[in-house]
Design an enzyme around this catalytic site. Structure first.
Site, mmCIF file in Angstrom:
data_model
loop_
_atom_site.group_PDB
_atom_site.id
_atom_site.type_symbol
_atom_site.label_atom_id
_atom_site.label_comp_id
_atom_site.label_asym_id
_atom_site.label_seq_id
_atom_site.Cartn_x
_atom_site.Cartn_y
_atom_site.Cartn_z
ATOM 1 N N ASP A 1 0.866 -1.169 0.000
ATOM 2 C CA ASP A 1 0.000 0.000 0.000
ATOM 3 C C ASP A 1 0.918 1.239 0.000
ATOM 4 O OD1 ASP A 1 -2.262 1.736 0.607
ATOM 5 O OD2 ASP A 1 -1.452 1.781 2.651
ATOM 6 N N ASP B 1 -0.186 5.147 0.949
ATOM 7 C CA ASP B 1 -0.411 6.154 2.003
ATOM 8 C C ASP B 1 -0.527 5.486 3.362
ATOM 9 O OD1 ASP B 1 -0.565 8.544 0.329
ATOM 10 O OD2 ASP B 1 -2.292 7.527 -0.533
ATOM 11 N N ARG C 1 -8.095 17.473 -9.263
ATOM 12 C CA ARG C 1 -6.907 17.610 -10.136
ATOM 13 C C ARG C 1 -5.936 18.632 -9.548
ATOM 14 N NH1 ARG C 1 -9.975 16.629 -14.637
ATOM 15 N NH2 ARG C 1 -10.676 18.777 -14.795
ATOM 16 N N LYS D 1 -5.812 19.513 -6.397
ATOM 17 C CA LYS D 1 -5.275 18.915 -5.158
ATOM 18 C C LYS D 1 -4.103 17.992 -5.480
ATOM 19 C CE LYS D 1 -4.977 15.243 -2.327
ATOM 20 N NZ LYS D 1 -4.825 13.804 -2.573
ATOM 21 N N THR E 1 -2.776 0.588 -4.486
ATOM 22 C CA THR E 1 -3.184 1.776 -3.739
ATOM 23 C C THR E 1 -4.440 2.407 -4.306
ATOM 24 O OG1 THR E 1 -2.501 4.013 -3.094
ATOM 25 C CG2 THR E 1 -1.575 3.177 -5.122
HETATM 26 C C1 XBP Z 1 -5.223 6.289 0.655
HETATM 27 C C2 XBP Z 1 -6.372 7.013 0.101
HETATM 28 C C3 XBP Z 1 -6.176 8.095 -0.876
HETATM 29 C C4 XBP Z 1 -5.456 9.300 -0.344
HETATM 30 C C5 XBP Z 1 -5.724 10.509 -1.209
HETATM 31 O O1 XBP Z 1 -4.842 5.331 -0.254
HETATM 32 O O2 XBP Z 1 -7.494 6.698 0.448
HETATM 33 O O3 XBP Z 1 -7.440 8.470 -1.318
HETATM 34 O O4 XBP Z 1 -5.931 9.620 0.947
HETATM 35 O O5 XBP Z 1 -5.342 10.280 -2.514
HETATM 36 P P1 XBP Z 1 -3.813 4.089 0.069
HETATM 37 P P2 XBP Z 1 -6.268 10.758 -3.751
HETATM 38 O O6 XBP Z 1 -3.641 3.974 1.552
HETATM 39 O O7 XBP Z 1 -4.497 2.904 -0.559
HETATM 40 O O8 XBP Z 1 -2.526 4.421 -0.644
HETATM 41 O O9 XBP Z 1 -6.753 12.122 -3.414
HETATM 42 O O10 XBP Z 1 -5.361 10.713 -4.963
HETATM 43 O O11 XBP Z 1 -7.404 9.764 -3.841
HETATM 44 MG MG MG Z 2 -2.969 3.137 3.415
#
Ligand code: XBP
Ligand code: MG
Length: 252
Positions: A10, A12, A81, A83, A120
């Site tokens: 993953d 984030d 976009r 953001k 992700t």
């Molecule tokens: C985490 C998410 C993402 C980010 C924001 O994803 O839920 O939506 O918070 O990114 P992961 P975006 O843990 O699976 O990496 O604004 O590009 O959606």
């Molecule tokens: Mg995550």
């Protein structure tokens, strides 16, 4: 005998702690540029993190707050976009280092011939920015496959993204391990029948991690081990390496 053929990360919360000081800040800057009458403080963002995907998160927040302008899908896409661009600028400042042990594990897995992948919810540009900032130009190419964002119809906790990545790798779930930080990520990976190692974050601590192989505070580095937080081996200190992972997979 070794069963592990790939690690699927993953992004984030798992590769780096990006949510509070990067994603959240980028959302707020975009909201301000578009003159939206709200911003997300740290607890509010934590609450809405349960909705995966930035566009979906904003939509969910607006649905809960009918007093604010209700945006169309195309307006949400436009704000998102912007953001994404702002997120890239924030990450380029180097504020989101890889979490302890991540680079060490990536290096040792690659050296041992394991395949590396990403699964992700976040936008591909965000993954590129984070990898570039932490691993340089070749960062993206260190992964055999990167599955990100809207490439699948349903985001985590649906299993779609992990199933998609497994299919692209051409590997069975039993040969791979997923590394996650959240309950949504755990449910997604378990739905694809993967074993899942959790390294929790400030935002995900206290979530339901039942079904995880192990739950740790971090992977750890030599001299700064991670701690197993619950279940089998709880309170053990460990620097997670490939041998540890093989051992846990064999022991269950
Ligand atoms: C985490 C998410 C993402 C980010 C924001 O994803 O839920 O939506 O918070 O990114 P992961 P975006 O843990 O699976 O990496 O604004 O590009 O959606
Ligand atoms: Mg995550």
């Amino acid at each position: 005998m070794s069963r592990l053929r790939a690690l699927i990360f993953d992004v984030d919360g798992t590769l780096a702690d990006t949510e509070r000081d990067a994603h959240r800040v980028a959302f707020n800057r975009a909201f301000s540029e578009f003159a939206l009458p709200f911003e997300w403080d740290v607890p509010t963002y934590g609450k809405y993190l349960k909705i995966t995907g930035g566009k979906e998160r904003l939509r969910g927040y607006l649905q809960d707050h009918p007093q604010y302008p209700q945006l169309s899908d195309s307006e949400i896409r436009e704000i998102h976009r912007r953001k994404t661009a702002l997120y890239g600028e924030i990450i380029a400042e180097g504020i989101a280092p890889l979490r302890p042990g991540v680079k060490r594990l990536l290096d040792s897995a690659a050296a041992a011939g394991l395949r590396l992948a990403i699964a992700t919810t976040t936008t591909p540009d965000n993954v590129a920015a984070l990898l570039q900032s932490n691993l340089g130009e070749g960062g993206w190419n260190r992964f055999d496959y990167i599955g990100a964002g809207d490439i699948v119809p349903q985001k985590k906790p649906a299993a779609d993204i992990y199933q998609h990545v497994l299919q692209r790798l051409g590997l069975a779930a039993a040969d791979c391990l997923a590394l996650e930080d959240s309950e949504n990520g755990l449910r997604s990976a378990l739905g694809a029948e993967l074993a899942v190692l959790i390294t929790q974050t400030e935002y995900t601590q206290g979530q339901d991690f039942s079904g995880a192989l192990r739950v740790l505070d971090q992977l750890g580095e030599p001299g700064q081990p991670g701690k197993v937080l619950q279940g089998r081996d709880a309170s053990e200190s460990v620097v997670v390496d490939l041998d540890t992972l093989e051992h846990w997979l064999a022991a269950g």
